[in-house]
Design an enzyme around this catalytic site. Sequence first.
Site, mmCIF file in Angstrom:
data_model
loop_
_atom_site.group_PDB
_atom_site.id
_atom_site.type_symbol
_atom_site.label_atom_id
_atom_site.label_comp_id
_atom_site.label_asym_id
_atom_site.label_seq_id
_atom_site.Cartn_x
_atom_site.Cartn_y
_atom_site.Cartn_z
ATOM 1 N N ARG A 186 0.826 -1.211 0.000
ATOM 2 C CA ARG A 186 0.000 0.000 0.000
ATOM 3 C C ARG A 186 0.859 1.259 0.000
ATOM 4 N NH1 ARG A 186 -5.294 0.196 1.888
ATOM 5 N NH2 ARG A 186 -4.913 2.105 3.033
ATOM 6 N N ARG A 238 9.826 6.155 -2.780
ATOM 7 C CA ARG A 238 10.090 7.130 -3.845
ATOM 8 C C ARG A 238 11.539 7.591 -3.826
ATOM 9 N NH1 ARG A 238 5.032 10.018 -2.547
ATOM 10 N NH2 ARG A 238 3.402 8.878 -3.610
ATOM 11 N N ARG A 271 -8.965 -5.906 13.980
ATOM 12 C CA ARG A 271 -8.297 -4.960 14.867
ATOM 13 C C ARG A 271 -9.264 -3.813 15.119
ATOM 14 N NH1 ARG A 271 -4.204 -6.771 17.488
ATOM 15 N NH2 ARG A 271 -3.089 -4.772 17.532
ATOM 16 N N ARG A 290 0.033 6.408 16.118
ATOM 17 C CA ARG A 290 0.142 7.745 15.519
ATOM 18 C C ARG A 290 -0.676 8.754 16.312
ATOM 19 N NH1 ARG A 290 -3.213 6.658 9.828
ATOM 20 N NH2 ARG A 290 -5.129 5.949 10.799
ATOM 21 N N GLU A 338 -3.661 7.267 18.770
ATOM 22 C CA GLU A 338 -4.368 6.114 18.222
ATOM 23 C C GLU A 338 -3.683 4.827 18.666
ATOM 24 O OE1 GLU A 338 -5.539 6.943 14.152
ATOM 25 O OE2 GLU A 338 -5.300 4.829 13.677
ATOM 26 N N TYR A 373 -10.308 -4.846 3.654
ATOM 27 C CA TYR A 373 -9.964 -3.480 4.023
ATOM 28 C C TYR A 373 -10.068 -2.611 2.773
ATOM 29 C CZ TYR A 373 -7.657 0.520 5.982
ATOM 30 O OH TYR A 373 -7.402 1.794 6.418
HETATM 31 N N1 UDP Z 1 3.051 1.160 8.062
HETATM 32 C C1 UDP Z 1 4.228 1.194 8.772
HETATM 33 N N2 UDP Z 1 4.733 2.403 9.169
HETATM 34 C C2 UDP Z 1 4.104 3.561 8.915
HETATM 35 C C3 UDP Z 1 2.892 3.539 8.182
HETATM 36 C C4 UDP Z 1 2.398 2.325 7.769
HETATM 37 O O1 UDP Z 1 4.812 0.167 9.043
HETATM 38 O O2 UDP Z 1 4.610 4.621 9.334
HETATM 39 C C5 UDP Z 1 2.528 -0.150 7.642
HETATM 40 C C6 UDP Z 1 1.484 -0.686 8.606
HETATM 41 O O3 UDP Z 1 1.635 -2.079 8.711
HETATM 42 C C7 UDP Z 1 0.188 -0.328 7.920
HETATM 43 C C8 UDP Z 1 0.561 -0.489 6.455
HETATM 44 O O4 UDP Z 1 1.923 -0.054 6.376
HETATM 45 O O5 UDP Z 1 -0.853 -1.199 8.298
HETATM 46 C C9 UDP Z 1 -0.303 0.295 5.499
HETATM 47 O O6 UDP Z 1 -0.213 1.662 5.846
HETATM 48 P P1 UDP Z 1 -1.401 2.671 5.543
HETATM 49 O O7 UDP Z 1 -0.928 4.026 5.858
HETATM 50 O O8 UDP Z 1 -1.943 2.373 4.211
HETATM 51 O O9 UDP Z 1 -2.442 2.217 6.645
HETATM 52 P P2 UDP Z 1 -3.875 2.808 7.015
HETATM 53 O O10 UDP Z 1 -3.639 3.657 8.204
HETATM 54 O O11 UDP Z 1 -4.402 3.541 5.825
HETATM 55 O O12 UDP Z 1 -4.609 1.593 7.322
#
Ligand code: UDP
Length: 382
Positions: A172, A176, A248, A278, A299, A347
Site C-alpha cells: 500500500r 520514492r 483490529r 500515531r 491512536e 480493508y
Molecule cells: N506502516 C508502517 N509504518 C508507517 C505507516 C504504515 O509500518 O509509518 C505499515 C502498517 O503495517 C500499515 C501499512 O503499512 O498497516 C499500510 O499503511 P497505511 O498508511 O496504508 O495504513 P492505514 O492507516 O491507511 O490503514
Amino acid sequence: MNILLVGAGLSGAVIGRRLAEAGHNCRIIDSRSHIGGNCHTERDAKTGVMMHVYGPHIFHTDDAEVWDYVNRFATFMPFQNRVKSTTQGAVYSLPVNLLTINQFFNRTMRPDEARAFIETEQADRSITDPRTFEDQALRFVGPALYEAFFKGYTEKQWGCSPRDLPASILKRLPLRFNYDDNYFFHKYQGMPRDGYTDMIAGILDHPGITVDLDTPFTPDMQAEADHVFWSGALDGFFDFRLGRLGYRTLDFERFDYDGDYQGCAVMNYGDREVPFTRITEHKHFSPWESHQGSVCYREFSRAAGPDDIPYYPIRLVQEKALLDDYIALAETTPGVTFVGRLGTYRYLDMDVTIREALDCARGFLSAVAAGERMPAFAVSPR
Ligand code: UDP
C-alpha cells in the site's frame, strides 16, 4: 420493490441512492445514532474543528466516475496527505522518499544514487519471492529503514510479527526516489469541505429513501423486504454461529491543545516502545479553516473484542478458512447481498467502496430486469 439496507455508511447510502433513483423503495437502518459509518465527521463543540470521529479519512482515487459521484454531493477542497514519522529520536518524511533516505543515512544522494544505494547496499537481494510483510520490506528497503519505519509500527498496528503478515499490506505504501512526499499517488485527492457525514446526508437525501437510526436489524425486517443489502459484519449476520472473524479495533485517546500541537495532520510513531501508532491533529485535515483550539487523537490498535467497533479485517490463514465457511453460508442464503468493508471482510479504501457499491446497484438493477437472482456477493470477498 422494498429494499432494506442495513448500515448507513458509504455502501448503504450509495446503493440506496441508485436504487431509489430507479424507483425502488429503500429503507436504510443503522444501529448507531448517526449516518456515515466509520467515515462519520462532526464539529467539535468546543473548538469548532471538524473531527474524523473514527479516525482519519482522506479521499483519493484514480476513478473518474467515483470522483464525479462524490463531487455531486460535496464540495471537495484540495488536500494532500503529508505524513511524518517520529522514530529513533528524529522526525522524517513519509512515505519513504529521497528526503527520508538522505536524512536517515546522513547523505546527499541524487535519485539515481539513492536507488543504487538502496538496491546494492541495503536491500536483501537474496529474497526473490517476497511473500511476507517482512520479506517485502527487507527486499525493497533493507533492514535499517525497515526497523525504523515499519517493524515497530506494524507490530503495534497488527499485534503480530510482520513475518506473519502478507506482503500486500506493505505494498500500500510507495517508496520514492524523489522528494514527492504526497502519501497517495492518485490523480484526484481532496477532503469534503463540510465533512463526510454531510456528503453522505446528501447521498441519502432522496424521496425514495427513509433512514432509521438507533435501529438494530431484526430478522422480521427481512421478511418485509424483497431484498436486503447487508453492510454489517458478515459473521454478524449469522450471529457468529461458525465463530468470529478477527478484526483490529482502534482506541482514540483525545487531548486538546491551545494552538498547533504537531504542525501536521498525521504523525506516525515508528518505535515499538511508544504504545500508540500515531497522533492525528484534526484541524490540519481542514487546512482551509482556521481554529485557535486544537483536538488530537492518540491512536492505539488492539484485537477487537465482541463489543468493540471492528476496523481492520485480519486476513491471515486462520481467518481465511473461517471466511470461506461464511462465504459458503452466505451463498446459500437467498435474498441478501453482502457489501462493503464489513460485509465482504476486506480493508477497502473509500473510493473502492463507492465503486463497488455503484457496480453492485447496477448488477442488482440488471438482475431485476432480467428476472434473475442477485448473488450474495457482487464482489468476491476471497
Ligand atoms: N506502516 C508502517 N509504518 C508507517 C505507516 C504504515 O509500518 O509509518 C505499515 C502498517 O503495517 C500499515 C501499512 O503499512 O498497516 C499500510 O499503511 P497505511 O498508511 O496504508 O495504513 P492505514 O492507516 O491507511 O490503514
